[in-house]
Scaffold this motif. Sequence first.
Motif, short mmCIF file in Angstrom:
data_model
loop_
_atom_site.label_atom_id
_atom_site.label_comp_id
_atom_site.label_asym_id
_atom_site.label_seq_id
_atom_site.Cartn_x
_atom_site.Cartn_y
_atom_site.Cartn_z
N LEU A 13 -5.43 9.03 -8.71
CA LEU A 13 -4.91 8.29 -7.57
C LEU A 13 -6.03 7.72 -6.69
O LEU A 13 -5.86 6.67 -6.07
N SER A 14 -7.18 8.39 -6.66
CA SER A 14 -8.33 7.84 -5.92
C SER A 14 -8.81 6.55 -6.57
O SER A 14 -9.18 5.59 -5.87
N ALA A 15 -8.77 6.50 -7.90
CA ALA A 15 -9.15 5.27 -8.61
C ALA A 15 -8.19 4.14 -8.27
O ALA A 15 -8.60 2.99 -8.06
N ALA A 16 -6.89 4.48 -8.21
CA ALA A 16 -5.89 3.47 -7.84
C ALA A 16 -6.11 3.00 -6.40
O ALA A 16 -5.97 1.80 -6.10
N LEU A 17 -6.46 3.93 -5.54
CA LEU A 17 -6.70 3.60 -4.13
C LEU A 17 -7.89 2.64 -4.00
O LEU A 17 -7.85 1.69 -3.21
N GLU A 18 -8.94 2.90 -4.77
CA GLU A 18 -10.12 2.03 -4.71
C GLU A 18 -9.79 0.62 -5.18
O GLU A 18 -10.35 -0.36 -4.69
N ALA A 19 -8.87 0.52 -6.16
CA ALA A 19 -8.46 -0.81 -6.63
C ALA A 19 -7.75 -1.58 -5.53
O ALA A 19 -7.77 -2.81 -5.49
N LEU A 20 -7.09 -0.84 -4.60
CA LEU A 20 -6.36 -1.47 -3.51
C LEU A 20 -7.26 -1.82 -2.32
O LEU A 20 -6.87 -2.61 -1.46
N ARG A 21 -8.44 -1.23 -2.28
CA ARG A 21 -9.27 -1.33 -1.08
C ARG A 21 -9.61 -2.79 -0.70
O ARG A 21 -9.67 -3.12 0.48
N THR A 23 -7.79 -5.42 -1.58
CA THR A 23 -6.62 -6.30 -1.65
C THR A 23 -5.58 -6.03 -0.56
O THR A 23 -4.80 -6.93 -0.22
N LEU A 24 -5.55 -4.83 -0.02
CA LEU A 24 -4.55 -4.52 1.01
C LEU A 24 -4.88 -5.26 2.31
O LEU A 24 -6.03 -5.28 2.74
N PRO A 25 -3.88 -5.86 2.97
CA PRO A 25 -4.12 -6.47 4.28
C PRO A 25 -4.46 -5.40 5.32
O PRO A 25 -4.15 -4.21 5.14
N LEU A 26 -5.07 -5.81 6.40
CA LEU A 26 -5.56 -4.86 7.40
C LEU A 26 -4.46 -4.10 8.12
O LEU A 26 -4.72 -3.08 8.76
N ASN A 27 -3.21 -4.59 8.04
CA ASN A 27 -2.12 -3.88 8.70
C ASN A 27 -1.45 -2.85 7.79
O ASN A 27 -0.45 -2.25 8.17
N SER A 41 -6.31 17.59 4.86
CA SER A 41 -5.60 17.06 3.69
C SER A 41 -6.04 15.67 3.26
O SER A 41 -5.90 15.30 2.10
N VAL A 42 -6.55 14.85 4.19
CA VAL A 42 -6.88 13.46 3.87
C VAL A 42 -8.17 13.42 3.02
O VAL A 42 -9.26 13.68 3.53
N VAL A 43 -8.02 13.10 1.74
CA VAL A 43 -9.19 13.05 0.86
C VAL A 43 -9.65 11.61 0.59
O VAL A 43 -10.77 11.39 0.14
N ASN A 44 -8.79 10.64 0.87
CA ASN A 44 -9.17 9.24 0.74
C ASN A 44 -8.21 8.41 1.57
O ASN A 44 -7.03 8.75 1.70
N ILE A 45 -8.70 7.32 2.14
CA ILE A 45 -7.85 6.50 3.01
C ILE A 45 -8.40 5.08 3.10
O ILE A 45 -9.61 4.87 3.07
N ILE A 46 -7.50 4.13 3.16
CA ILE A 46 -7.84 2.72 3.37
C ILE A 46 -7.17 2.26 4.66
O ILE A 46 -6.01 2.57 4.90
N ASN A 47 -7.90 1.53 5.48
CA ASN A 47 -7.37 1.01 6.76
C ASN A 47 -6.83 2.12 7.65
O ASN A 47 -5.72 2.05 8.18
N GLY A 48 -7.64 3.15 7.82
CA GLY A 48 -7.23 4.30 8.64
C GLY A 48 -6.97 3.96 10.09
O GLY A 48 -6.35 4.75 10.81
#
Length: 219
Positions: A13-21, A23-27, A41-48
Motif C-alpha cells: 500500500l505504501s507503493a500505491a501511495l507513492e504512485a498517488l503522490r 497525481t492527487l490534488p492538494l485538497n 499509526s500514521v506510517v505514510n501520508i500525502i497532503n497531510g
Amino acid sequence: MMTYEREALINVLSAALEALRTTLPLNTEAVLHDLTQPEASVVNIINGHVSGRKIGDALLKGPEDDKGFLGLFDVPKQTSSKVFNGYTTTTAGGKVLNSASTLYYNSDGTPLVAFCINVDTDVVTRLMRDLEYLVPSPLDSAEQENTLTGVPEESLDEFLSRFRMTGSESQKEYRMRVVSEVHAMGFFKIKGSVNHLAKMLGVTRFTIYNYLEKLNAKS
C-alpha cells in the motif's frame, strides 16, 4: 505471522501511495495506518495539511466521526478487507471532509492496516461560488431573474411575503432567517431563485451564497 502480513500490506500500500503522490490534488489526503500501533499509526501520508497530520501521529488525532473505524469493532467474518465510503468526517479545526476507508484484516480477523482518503470540498465549493459571481450567465439578466422553472414566481413571492423583521433582530439576522427558511423549503432548487431572493432582500447573490455557506457549516 501477523507481523509478516502487516508488513506485506504496508509495503504494497505504501507503493500505491507513492504512485498517488504526484497525481492527487492538494485538497485530497491519502493516509496509511498501522492499526497495530494506534499510538503512532500514521506510517505514510500525502497532503497531510488537509487534516493537519504527519507520519508518526496517533490514530485518535484523525478527523472525528470516522465511520471507517467501525471496522475495528465490528470485524467482518472470513474477509481480508472491508470498504467504508460515502461518509463525512470533521477535522479539529471544523473542516468537513468527504471520506472513504479500506480496512485490511489477517486470517484471524484482526485489523492490521487502514488506507484512507479524505477530500476537502470547501475549496471547490468556494471556487464554484466565486465563478458564479464573476462569470455572467448566458441568459439575459432580466430574463434570468424572472425564470423560476417548475414553480411560478408568484409562489416564491407569496412565501417571502410572510416574513417580517422582528424588533429584536438585525437586518443580517433577518436575512439569514429568510435564507434559512427558503433553503429548508427547497426553493433554491428552482432556477433563478438566488437572484430573485437577492433582489427582494436588497443584496447581491454573492451575499446569499455566503449565507448558505454559513448555514451548511452549522448543519
